[in-house]
Design an enzyme around this catalytic site. Structure first.
Site, PDB file in Angstrom:
ATOM      1  N   TYR A   1       5.764  16.958   7.614  1.00  0.00           N
ATOM      2  CA  TYR A   1       4.774  16.623   6.572  1.00  0.00           C
ATOM      3  C   TYR A   1       5.329  16.980   5.210  1.00  0.00           C
ATOM      4  O   TYR A   1       5.800  18.089   4.996  1.00  0.00           O
ATOM      5  CB  TYR A   1       3.451  17.367   6.814  1.00  0.00           C
ATOM      6  CG  TYR A   1       2.360  16.367   7.119  1.00  0.00           C
ATOM      7  CD1 TYR A   1       1.915  15.511   6.109  1.00  0.00           C
ATOM      8  CD2 TYR A   1       1.843  16.226   8.394  1.00  0.00           C
ATOM      9  CE1 TYR A   1       0.964  14.546   6.395  1.00  0.00           C
ATOM     10  CE2 TYR A   1       0.899  15.269   8.675  1.00  0.00           C
ATOM     11  CZ  TYR A   1       0.452  14.433   7.670  1.00  0.00           C
ATOM     12  OH  TYR A   1      -0.471  13.484   7.935  1.00  0.00           O
TER      13      TYR A   1
ATOM     14  N   THR B   1      10.147  -5.040  -0.254  1.00  0.00           N
ATOM     15  CA  THR B   1      10.158  -4.480   1.092  1.00  0.00           C
ATOM     16  C   THR B   1      11.612  -4.203   1.454  1.00  0.00           C
ATOM     17  O   THR B   1      12.527  -4.882   0.990  1.00  0.00           O
ATOM     18  CB  THR B   1       9.575  -5.454   2.137  1.00  0.00           C
ATOM     19  OG1 THR B   1      10.349  -6.656   2.118  1.00  0.00           O
ATOM     20  CG2 THR B   1       8.121  -5.786   1.836  1.00  0.00           C
TER      21      THR B   1
ATOM     22  N   LYS C   1      13.169  -7.006   4.872  1.00  0.00           N
ATOM     23  CA  LYS C   1      13.381  -8.465   4.910  1.00  0.00           C
ATOM     24  C   LYS C   1      14.864  -8.739   4.629  1.00  0.00           C
ATOM     25  O   LYS C   1      15.693  -8.277   5.419  1.00  0.00           O
ATOM     26  CB  LYS C   1      12.418  -9.139   3.942  1.00  0.00           C
ATOM     27  CG  LYS C   1      10.940  -8.898   4.342  1.00  0.00           C
ATOM     28  CD  LYS C   1       9.932  -9.605   3.469  1.00  0.00           C
ATOM     29  CE  LYS C   1       8.508  -9.255   3.913  1.00  0.00           C
ATOM     30  NZ  LYS C   1       7.481  -9.816   2.999  1.00  0.00           N
TER      31      LYS C   1
ATOM     32  N   ARG D   1      11.492  -0.948   8.249  1.00  0.00           N
ATOM     33  CA  ARG D   1      10.218  -1.480   7.777  1.00  0.00           C
ATOM     34  C   ARG D   1       9.653  -0.545   6.704  1.00  0.00           C
ATOM     35  O   ARG D   1       9.522   0.659   6.927  1.00  0.00           O
ATOM     36  CB  ARG D   1       9.248  -1.577   8.955  1.00  0.00           C
ATOM     37  CG  ARG D   1       7.970  -2.302   8.699  1.00  0.00           C
ATOM     38  CD  ARG D   1       7.417  -2.850  10.000  1.00  0.00           C
ATOM     39  NE  ARG D   1       8.294  -3.905  10.493  1.00  0.00           N
ATOM     40  CZ  ARG D   1       8.196  -5.188  10.124  1.00  0.00           C
ATOM     41  NH1 ARG D   1       7.246  -5.591   9.320  1.00  0.00           N
ATOM     42  NH2 ARG D   1       9.051  -6.085  10.594  1.00  0.00           N
TER      43      ARG D   1
ATOM     44  N   GLU E   1       3.753  15.820   1.892  1.00  0.00           N
ATOM     45  CA  GLU E   1       2.929  15.246   0.821  1.00  0.00           C
ATOM     46  C   GLU E   1       3.423  15.739  -0.533  1.00  0.00           C
ATOM     47  O   GLU E   1       3.705  16.930  -0.701  1.00  0.00           O
ATOM     48  CB  GLU E   1       1.466  15.653   1.024  1.00  0.00           C
ATOM     49  CG  GLU E   1       0.815  14.897   2.172  1.00  0.00           C
ATOM     50  CD  GLU E   1      -0.509  15.533   2.589  1.00  0.00           C
ATOM     51  OE1 GLU E   1      -0.609  16.764   2.569  1.00  0.00           O
ATOM     52  OE2 GLU E   1      -1.430  14.778   2.921  1.00  0.00           O
TER      53      GLU E   1
ATOM     54  N   ASP F   1       7.566  -9.108  -7.746  1.00  0.00           N
ATOM     55  CA  ASP F   1       7.497  -8.758  -6.324  1.00  0.00           C
ATOM     56  C   ASP F   1       8.687  -9.408  -5.627  1.00  0.00           C
ATOM     57  O   ASP F   1       8.677 -10.606  -5.332  1.00  0.00           O
ATOM     58  CB  ASP F   1       6.166  -9.248  -5.736  1.00  0.00           C
ATOM     59  CG  ASP F   1       6.037  -8.925  -4.255  1.00  0.00           C
ATOM     60  OD1 ASP F   1       7.034  -8.526  -3.635  1.00  0.00           O
ATOM     61  OD2 ASP F   1       4.912  -9.090  -3.723  1.00  0.00           O
TER      62      ASP F   1
HETATM   63  C1  LIG Z   1       6.129  -9.543   2.803  1.00  0.00           C
HETATM   64  C2  LIG Z   1       5.586  -9.515   1.436  1.00  0.00           C
HETATM   65  C3  LIG Z   1       4.767  -8.465   0.999  1.00  0.00           C
HETATM   66  C4  LIG Z   1       4.174  -7.436   1.929  1.00  0.00           C
HETATM   67  O1  LIG Z   1       5.029  -6.697   2.683  1.00  0.00           O
HETATM   68  P1  LIG Z   1       4.461  -5.936   3.986  1.00  0.00           P
HETATM   69  O2  LIG Z   1       5.524  -4.932   4.270  1.00  0.00           O
HETATM   70  O3  LIG Z   1       4.261  -6.967   5.040  1.00  0.00           O
HETATM   71  O4  LIG Z   1       3.174  -5.299   3.591  1.00  0.00           O
HETATM   72  C5  LIG Z   1       4.392  -8.442  -0.328  1.00  0.00           C
HETATM   73  N1  LIG Z   1       4.773  -9.402  -1.179  1.00  0.00           N
HETATM   74  C6  LIG Z   1       5.535 -10.450  -0.788  1.00  0.00           C
HETATM   75  C7  LIG Z   1       5.921 -11.483  -1.790  1.00  0.00           C
HETATM   76  C8  LIG Z   1       5.948 -10.546   0.529  1.00  0.00           C
HETATM   77  O5  LIG Z   1       6.670 -11.599   0.919  1.00  0.00           O
END
Ligand SMILES: *Cc1c(COP(=O)(O)O)cnc(C)c1O
Length: 415
Positions: free
Chosen positions: A51, A223, A226, A232, A53, A197
């Site tokens: 933990y 993220t 991807k 993840r 935090e 994003d």
């Molecule tokens: C995949 C994605 C997210 C969210 O990611 P998660 O890990 O699934 O919550 C946010 N914004 C965009 C543009 C995405 O493609």
């Protein structure tokens, strides 16, 4: 107390079945990838027990001397990778990262400009069923009818009309390069902040094949699982002056204890992404998408926007077969071992649950070593499956061909 003696045969069997599925079928979902063995080992490490935090040097509990070092390492590596002033590596996911940015920069009810969901935006860019859309007033821009690229004139006009406090760009189903500069101009024209994003394309940016929004946008979220190919999770990059607000919005704003096993794995992923091998990987992801796009075009599919600049293609199925829906195509392709997702195309006449399109991505197949010749094969097998979709034995034969295509490229052959 000894460890439990229970051998969970059920989960073991399911893990083997999933490994087999990943080794023997084509993983073409554009948001998926195969994490390296080093990343996978870190996610199963002792950091899962701790933990912590708070943030390095400012924790609520004791015993964080080592955890502080691993989180600092992750922060330093990702700042160096993207040239950022500050990083928060704690978001459990991309969605959490985005919600934290909104919480840090907005009041409930504030207006935000984002890419419409039906033109490639993400759930967290103001979907009415998502917290983003429930809490904030999202106004959507889209792609043009003529070239199906983001309509920058509309972005400027909507900014001027709605005076948003925040402009959001980035997409989940958009096959073209997103240049951050025009969005900076649109945000500046009304004194708004800019969030980029980069969930899908972070690996392409890290690999140097797409423009880096860091230094142009006020905040960049992404993220790590991807195109980035780490564990993840999510990450936020920001300027020093927004750092405190962003950190406070993640903890205690959105999350409790950080997942330090994922953060250790993120640190490894960031180091892997800084290598020359990863630059070559990112370039091959794009080269493969481009080869796949040409081959799909030759099979009679229409590509939304006419092609791709990144790791994914959006297919309009209607010219191939006016009767075929995205839903039906996804199901039969899955039976053939070709796993991808149905997707709305811009101005899709069918519902988002049915759709007229498919989204196909190359990050995972590129990780497993496939190159242009395999992309031509994938296009052929995809078209053959869809042409023979009412013939189960033909689909079963294609499943065998997919198995043979994948055999020399299994991502986890030892498992
Ligand atoms: C995949 C994605 C997210 C969210 O990611 P998660 O890990 O699934 O919550 C946010 N914004 C965009 C543009 C995405 O493609």
């Amino acid at each position: 107390m000894p460890w439990p003696t229970l051998q969970d045969e059920e989960v073991l069997r399911l893990t083997k079945a999933e490994t087999d599925r990943q080794n023997t079928a084509l993983q073409l979902i554009a948001s998926e990838n195969f994490a390296s063995p080093a990343v996978m080992t870190a996610t199963g490490s002792v950091f899962t027990n701790k933990y912590s935090e708070g943030y390095p040097g400012r924790r609520y509990y004791g015993g964080n001397q080592v955890v502080d070092q691993v989180e600092d390492l992750a922060r330093q590596r990702v700042c160096e990778l993207f040239g950022a002033e500050h990083a928060n590596v704690q978001p459990h996911s991309g969605a959490n990262a985005n919600m934290a940015v909104y919480q840090a920069l907005l009041e409930p009810g504030d207006t935000v400009l984002g890419l419409s969901l039906d033109h490639g935006g993400h759930l967290t860019h103001g979907s009415p069923v998502n917290a983003s859309g429930l809490m904030y007033n999202f106004v959507g821009y889209g792609v043009t009818e003529s070239d199906e690229r983001i309509d920058l004139d509309q972005v400027l006009a909507l900014a001027n009309e709605h005076r948003p406090k925040l402009v959001v760009t980035g997409a989940t189903a958009y096959p073209r390069t997103i240049d951050p500069e025009p969005f900076r101009k649109a945000a500046d024209s009304v004194g708004a902040l800019l969030m980029f994003d980069a969930a899908h394309i972070a690996g392409l940016i890290a690999g140097g094949v797409h423009p880096n929004p860091v230094g142009i946008a006020d905040v960049v979220t992404f993220t790590t699982h991807k195109t980035m190919r780490g564990p993840r999770g999510g990450c936020i990059l920001t300027t020093s002056d927004l750092a405190a607000a962003i950190d406070k919005a993640i903890f205690p704003g959105q999350q409790g204890g950080p997942q330090e096993h994922a953060i250790a794995a993120k640190a490894i992923g960031f180091a892997e992404s800084a290598t020359d091998e990863f630059k070559a990987y990112a370039a091959q992801v794009v080269a493969n998408a481009s080869a796949l796009a040409s081959a799909m075009g030759e099979e009679g599919f229409r590509l939304v926007s006419g092609g791709t600049d990144n790791h994914l293609l959006l297919i309009d199925l209607r010219p191939f077969d006016a009767e075929l829906t995205g839903k039906e195509a996804q199901i039969v392709l899955d039976e053939a071992g070709i796993t991808l997702n149905r997707n709305s195309i811009p101005n899709d006449p069918r519902s988002p649950f049915v759709t007229s399109g498919l989204r196909i991505g190359t990050p995972a197949v590129t990780t497993q070593g496939m190159t242009e010749p395999e992309m031509v094969e994938i296009a052929r097998l995809t078209a053959a499956t869809l042409r023979n979709r009412t013939d189960p034995s033909a689909v079963a034969n294609i499943r065998e061909e997919v198995r043979q295509l994948c055999a020399p490229f299994a991502p986890y052959p030892q498992s």
